[in-house]
Design a protein around this motif. Structure first.
Motif, PDB file in Angstrom:
ATOM      1  N   LEU A 141       0.828  -1.202   0.000  1.00  0.00           N
ATOM      2  CA  LEU A 141       0.000   0.000   0.000  1.00  0.00           C
ATOM      3  C   LEU A 141       0.870   1.263   0.000  1.00  0.00           C
ATOM      4  N   GLU A 142       1.921   1.191   0.841  1.00  0.00           N
ATOM      5  CA  GLU A 142       2.825   2.353   0.898  1.00  0.00           C
ATOM      6  C   GLU A 142       3.503   2.578  -0.444  1.00  0.00           C
ATOM      7  N   GLN A 143       3.928   1.449  -1.051  1.00  0.00           N
ATOM      8  CA  GLN A 143       4.582   1.529  -2.356  1.00  0.00           C
ATOM      9  C   GLN A 143       3.623   2.122  -3.388  1.00  0.00           C
ATOM     10  N   ARG A 144       2.376   1.612  -3.376  1.00  0.00           N
ATOM     11  CA  ARG A 144       1.355   2.135  -4.313  1.00  0.00           C
ATOM     12  C   ARG A 144       1.157   3.636  -4.099  1.00  0.00           C
ATOM     13  N   ASN A 145       1.156   4.006  -2.823  1.00  0.00           N
ATOM     14  CA  ASN A 145       0.988   5.419  -2.488  1.00  0.00           C
ATOM     15  C   ASN A 145       2.092   6.260  -3.077  1.00  0.00           C
ATOM     16  N   ARG A 146       3.326   5.728  -2.905  1.00  0.00           N
ATOM     17  CA  ARG A 146       4.482   6.464  -3.450  1.00  0.00           C
ATOM     18  C   ARG A 146       4.343   6.576  -4.963  1.00  0.00           C
ATOM     19  N   GLU A 147       3.968   5.461  -5.598  1.00  0.00           N
ATOM     20  CA  GLU A 147       3.855   5.475  -7.060  1.00  0.00           C
ATOM     21  C   GLU A 147       2.773   6.440  -7.518  1.00  0.00           C
ATOM     22  N   THR A 148       1.659   6.423  -6.795  1.00  0.00           N
ATOM     23  CA  THR A 148       0.560   7.314  -7.175  1.00  0.00           C
ATOM     24  C   THR A 148       0.985   8.763  -7.032  1.00  0.00           C
ATOM     25  N   SER A 149       1.743   9.040  -5.947  1.00  0.00           N
ATOM     26  CA  SER A 149       2.114  10.450  -5.775  1.00  0.00           C
ATOM     27  C   SER A 149       3.138  10.864  -6.833  1.00  0.00           C
ATOM     28  N   ALA A 171       9.430  15.401 -16.742  1.00  0.00           N
ATOM     29  CA  ALA A 171       9.047  13.998 -16.529  1.00  0.00           C
ATOM     30  C   ALA A 171      10.287  13.161 -16.211  1.00  0.00           C
ATOM     31  N   LEU A 172      11.360  13.384 -16.958  1.00  0.00           N
ATOM     32  CA  LEU A 172      12.571  12.578 -16.745  1.00  0.00           C
ATOM     33  C   LEU A 172      13.183  12.845 -15.374  1.00  0.00           C
ATOM     34  N   GLU A 173      13.112  14.077 -14.959  1.00  0.00           N
ATOM     35  CA  GLU A 173      13.665  14.455 -13.662  1.00  0.00           C
ATOM     36  C   GLU A 173      13.003  13.650 -12.538  1.00  0.00           C
ATOM     37  N   MET A 174      11.721  13.308 -12.729  1.00  0.00           N
ATOM     38  CA  MET A 174      11.024  12.553 -11.680  1.00  0.00           C
ATOM     39  C   MET A 174      11.139  11.054 -11.883  1.00  0.00           C
ATOM     40  N   VAL A 175      11.111  10.638 -13.151  1.00  0.00           N
ATOM     41  CA  VAL A 175      11.060   9.202 -13.402  1.00  0.00           C
ATOM     42  C   VAL A 175      12.385   8.520 -13.040  1.00  0.00           C
ATOM     43  N   VAL A 176      13.495   9.184 -13.269  1.00  0.00           N
ATOM     44  CA  VAL A 176      14.798   8.538 -13.052  1.00  0.00           C
ATOM     45  C   VAL A 176      14.978   8.121 -11.584  1.00  0.00           C
ATOM     46  N   PRO A 177      14.789   9.036 -10.617  1.00  0.00           N
ATOM     47  CA  PRO A 177      14.927   8.568  -9.227  1.00  0.00           C
ATOM     48  C   PRO A 177      13.803   7.629  -8.811  1.00  0.00           C
ATOM     49  N   ALA A 178      12.615   7.786  -9.389  1.00  0.00           N
ATOM     50  CA  ALA A 178      11.486   6.958  -8.959  1.00  0.00           C
ATOM     51  C   ALA A 178      11.731   5.477  -9.213  1.00  0.00           C
ATOM     52  N   VAL A 179      12.516   5.128 -10.239  1.00  0.00           N
ATOM     53  CA  VAL A 179      12.775   3.711 -10.503  1.00  0.00           C
ATOM     54  C   VAL A 179      14.233   3.353 -10.202  1.00  0.00           C
ATOM     55  N   CYS A 231      12.751  -4.870 -21.077  1.00  0.00           N
ATOM     56  CA  CYS A 231      13.622  -4.716 -19.923  1.00  0.00           C
ATOM     57  C   CYS A 231      14.743  -5.722 -20.106  1.00  0.00           C
ATOM     58  N   LEU A 232      15.992  -5.282 -20.109  1.00  0.00           N
ATOM     59  CA  LEU A 232      17.085  -6.235 -20.306  1.00  0.00           C
ATOM     60  C   LEU A 232      18.394  -5.721 -19.738  1.00  0.00           C
ATOM     61  N   PRO A 277      18.193  -6.013 -12.562  1.00  0.00           N
ATOM     62  CA  PRO A 277      17.251  -5.666 -13.626  1.00  0.00           C
ATOM     63  C   PRO A 277      16.052  -4.884 -13.079  1.00  0.00           C
ATOM     64  N   PHE A 278      15.387  -4.140 -13.939  1.00  0.00           N
ATOM     65  CA  PHE A 278      14.186  -3.413 -13.521  1.00  0.00           C
ATOM     66  C   PHE A 278      13.076  -4.422 -13.258  1.00  0.00           C
ATOM     67  N   THR A 279      12.353  -4.221 -12.164  1.00  0.00           N
ATOM     68  CA  THR A 279      11.316  -5.184 -11.791  1.00  0.00           C
ATOM     69  C   THR A 279      10.034  -4.901 -12.566  1.00  0.00           C
ATOM     70  N   ALA A 280       9.141  -5.882 -12.516  1.00  0.00           N
ATOM     71  CA  ALA A 280       7.847  -5.725 -13.194  1.00  0.00           C
ATOM     72  C   ALA A 280       7.141  -4.498 -12.631  1.00  0.00           C
ATOM     73  N   ARG A 281       7.324  -4.290 -11.348  1.00  0.00           N
ATOM     74  CA  ARG A 281       6.700  -3.173 -10.667  1.00  0.00           C
ATOM     75  C   ARG A 281       7.224  -1.842 -11.197  1.00  0.00           C
ATOM     76  N   GLU A 282       8.554  -1.792 -11.368  1.00  0.00           N
ATOM     77  CA  GLU A 282       9.165  -0.557 -11.887  1.00  0.00           C
ATOM     78  C   GLU A 282       8.707  -0.302 -13.324  1.00  0.00           C
ATOM     79  N   ILE A 283       8.569  -1.381 -14.077  1.00  0.00           N
ATOM     80  CA  ILE A 283       8.088  -1.228 -15.468  1.00  0.00           C
ATOM     81  C   ILE A 283       6.668  -0.670 -15.438  1.00  0.00           C
TER      82      ILE A 283
END
Ligand code: ADP
Length: 549
Positions: A141-149, A171-179, A231-232, A277-283
Motif C-alpha cells: 500500500l505504501e509503495q502504491r501510495n508512493r507510485e501514485t504520488s 518527466a525525466l527528472e522525476m522518473v529517473v529517481p522513482a525507478v 527490460c534487459l 534488472p528493472f522489476t515488473a513493478r518498476e516497469i
C-alpha cells in the motif's frame, strides 16, 4: 530489511542442553513436516539466528551458559518475528510471567506434551502468517501510495506546459529517481527516425551517441514499433542500438513506448549502473508515467502544429501583401522613368539644358531605386533557398565602413551623421560587400524613419575581445514594442499611423539578419517609440592573433 517471506517448510530451532530431549523434539516436529535444527547452547543458538530466519524457536529456560529469559531477549532482539516458545522442567509461574513479558509467544512445561507443543506451534504459525501478510499488504500500500504520488506529480508537471522540451525534462527528472535509475532518455519519432528530445543524468557524450536512431532492428525501434515495454541487461553481450549505454557503464535497461490514439509517438527509456534488472513493478511505474507523458507530448505537438499552421497562414497573408506592395514599389520608379524619358523624347518639345538635366537625374535616381529593389528581391530568394554566398576575409571594420562611406554620406545629407569606429578594434572575418549592404540598409532605414536634421550615429565596440558590435542609432519615430520581435521577419513592416500605407518592401531587415547569421553573428534592436531606435549587430572576431595590436 530481513526476509520475512513465509517459506513452504517452516524452520524451527530447538535449544536445550539435554541432547536426548533434542532428539525427541526433532523427531516429533520433523514428523509434522517442519524443518528442524537443534542447538545445545545459547551461544550456538544465537549464532544460528544471526545467520538465518527461524519461524519458531523452542527454548529451554534453564541452560548452562545463560538464563533462558536472557536468551529469549537476545534472540528476539536479533529476530523479532520469530515465535519463541519457552520450556521448563519445573513449574514456575514467575518464569512464565517473565518470559511472556519479554515477548515469548507461549510457555510449556516439561515433560513435553507433543500434542500441546504441535498445537501451539500451529496456532503461532497461523498468527505469524497473518502478521507477515498484513505487513506485506501495508508495504504494498505504501509503495502504491508512493507510485501514485509520483504519477500525480508527473501528471501535474507535464500538464502545466505546452513546451515539449520542458515537459520531457520535468518527466525525466522525476522518473529517473522513482525507478532507482541513473539515466533517462526520451526519443520521439520525427522524419522516419527516433530523435532524442530530452535526457536526464546521462552525459552529453552518451546523448550524442543516441541522438538519432534510424528505425531499424534495434531495441528502441522494437519498443516503438511493437508498443511494448522491454527490460534487459545491456552488459551481457551487445544489444542492438544500446552500445552507447553499455559503453557508458550502464547495465540494466528498460524502455516503454509512448503512445497516443493516433499511433506510437516514441520511447522513454531508463538505465542503471547496477546489474539489478528493472522489476515488473518498476516497469509498471514507467508505463504509467509514459502514459501521462504521451498525453502531454501529443498535446504539445498538436499545439505546435496548430501554431505553425497559424504562422503559415500569417506568412501567406504577408506574402500576398508583399506581392501587392512590391508591384506598387516597382511600378512607381518605372512610371517615373517612363514618364520623364517619354517627355524628353517628345519631338515637338525642346527642354532647356537645366530641365533636361533635372529629368535625367530623376531617371537616374529612380533607376537606382529599381536596381536596389531588384537586388533585394534576388538576395531574399537566395537567402530563402539557403544559397547566399559569403566570401569572408580578414578585415577591419574601418575598412568595411570606408567601402560604403560615399553611399552613406549621400544618404544622410539631410541629417547629422556621426561615425565612431575606434582604430584598435579586433579584426573580423567578413564579406566586406555583404556587411556593407547591412550597414547601408540600417542607415537607409534610419534616414527613412528619422526627421531631417536629427542625429544618426554609427558606432562600433569590442565585447570582451570575442565579438565586435556595430550600432546604428537614430532619433526617429521608433518602433512600437509589440512589433519589435517581428521586425526581422521577412515581409514585415510596421503599419503607418496614417492608415497602413507602407514604404519599402519589408525585406531589408530580414536580409540583414540573413547576412549577419551567415557570419555566425547576431542582430537585434532596442527602440523607444517617439525617441528613436538602435540596431545592433555583432560579429565574431578573428581567432587568436586576429586582434589588431
Ligand atoms: P522596408 O524595406 O519596408 O523598410 P525593413 O525590413 O528594412 O523593410 O524594415 C521593416 C520595418 O521596420 C519598416 O517598414 C519599418 O516599419 C521598421 N523600421 C526599420 N528600421 C526602422 C527605424 N530605424 N526606425 C523606425 N522603424 C524602422
Amino acid at each position: 530489511m530481513r526476509e520475512t517471506r513465509v517459506e513452504e517448510k517452516e524452520r524451527i530451532l530447538v535449544v536445550d542442553d539435554d541432547l536426548g530431549f533434542l532428539q525427541v523434539a526433532q523427531a516429533i516436529l520433523k514428523a509434522k513436516g517442519y524443518s528442524v535444527e537443534t542447538a545445545p547452547s545459547a551461544e550456538e543458538a544465537l549464532a544460528r539466528v544471526g545467520e538465518r530466519f527461524y519461524h519458531v524457536a523452542v527454548l529451554d529456560i534453564s541452560l548452562p551458559d545463560i538464563q533462558g529469559t536472557d536468551l529469549l531477549s537476545q534472540l528476539l532482539e536479533k529476530s523479532p518475528d520469530t515465535l519463541a516458545i519457552m520450556l521448563t522442567g519445573y513449574s514456575s509461574v514467575q518464569n512464565a510471567v517473565q518470559s511472556l513479558n519479554r515477548g515469548a509467544f507461549a510457555y510449556l512445561e516439561k515433560p513435553l506434551d507433543p500434542e500441546r507443543l504441535l498445537a501451539i506451534i500451529s496456532r503461532g504459525l497461523e498468527k505469524q502468517r497473518l502478521v507477515f501478510e498484513n505487513r506485506r499488504l501495508v508495504e504494498e500500500l505504501e509503495q502504491r501510495n508512493r507510485e501514485t504520488s509520483i504519477l500525480l506529480s508527473v501528471s501535474r508537471a507535464v500538464s502545466q506546459s505546452l513546451d515539449l522540451e520542458h515537459i520531457i525534462a520535468s518527466a525525466l527528472e522525476m522518473v529517473v529517481p522513482a525507478v532507482e535509475a541513473e539515466a533517462g532518455l526520451v526519443h520521439l519519432r520525427k522524419n522516419g527516425s527516433l530523435n532524442l528530445y530530452g535526457y536526464h543524468g546521462a552525459t552529453a557524450q552518451l546523448a550524442e551517441g543516441m541522438r538519432v536512431i534510424h528505425i531499424n532492428g534495434d531495441i528502441l525501434s522494437a519498443i516503438y514499433q511493437r508498443a511494448e515495454p522491454v527490460c534487459l541487461n545491456v552488459n551481457e553481450g551487445p544489444v542492438p542500438g544500446l552500445t552507447p549505454l553499455a559503453q557508458a557503464g550502464y547495465r540494466a535497461f528498460a524502455g516503454v513506448p509512448l503512445t497516443a490514439p493516433g499511433g506510437s509517438l516514441g520511447v522513454m527509456s531508463v538505465a542503471r549502473r547496477a546489474a539489478r534488472p528493472f522489476t515488473a513493478r518498476e516497469i509498471e511505474v514507467l508505463t504509467g508515467i509514459g502514459r501521462e507523458l504521451s498525453i502531454a507530448v501529443r498535446n504539445a505537438q498538436l499545439y505546435e502544429e496548430a501554431s505553425s499552421a497559424r504562422a503559415l497562414r500569417e506568412l501567406d497573408a504577408l506574402r500576398t501583401e508583399f506581392l501587392a506592395n512590391v508591384s506598387h514599389e516597382l511600378r512607381t520608379p518605372l512610371a517615373a522613368i517612363k514618364g520623364f524619358a517619354s517627355s524628353l523624347l517628345q519631338p515637338d518639345i525642346t527642354f532647356d539644358e537645366g530641365t533636361r538635366r533635372e529629368f535625367l537625374q530623376i531617371i537616374d535616381k529612380e533607376a537606382d531605386r529599381l536596381h536596389h529593389m531588384i537586388k533585394d528581391l534576388l538576395l531574399m530568394s537566395r537567402l530563402e533557398a539557403g544559397a547566399l554566398e559569403v566570401k569572408k576575409e580578414r578585415r577591419s571594420l574601418g575598412e568595411v565602413v570606408n567601402s560604403v562611406k560615399d553611399r552613406l554620406s549621400s544618404l544622410t545629407v539631410r541629417h547629422r551623421f556621426k561615425v565612431l569606429i575606434p582604430r584598435e578594434l579586433p579584426w573580423v572575418y567578413v564579406d566586406e560587400g555583404r556587411i556593407g549592404e547591412v550597414l547601408t540598409n540600417l542607415v537607409e532605414n534610419a534616414v527613412k524613419f528619422t526627421p531631417e536634421g536629427k542625429l544618426i550615429t554609427m558606432e562600433a565596440r569590442s565585447n570582451g575581445g570575442k565579438e565586435v558590435t556595430v550600432i546604428v542609432s537614430d532619433e526617429g519615430i521608433g518602433i512600437p514594442r509589440e512589433f519589435q520581435s517581428k521586425i526581422f521577419e521577412r515581409f514585415w513592416q510596421v503599419k503607418d499611423a496614417s492608415g497602413g500605407k507602407k514604404r519599402g518592401t519589408g525585406l531589408g531587415l530580414s536580409i540583414c539578419r540573413g547576412i549577419i547569421e551567415a557570419h555566425q553573428g547576431r542582430i537585434w534592436l532596442e527602440s523607444e517609440p517617439g525617441k528613436g531606435s538602435c540596431f545592433f549587430f555583432s560579429l565574431p572576431v578573428c581567432g587568436k592573433g586576429g586582434s589588431r595590436e
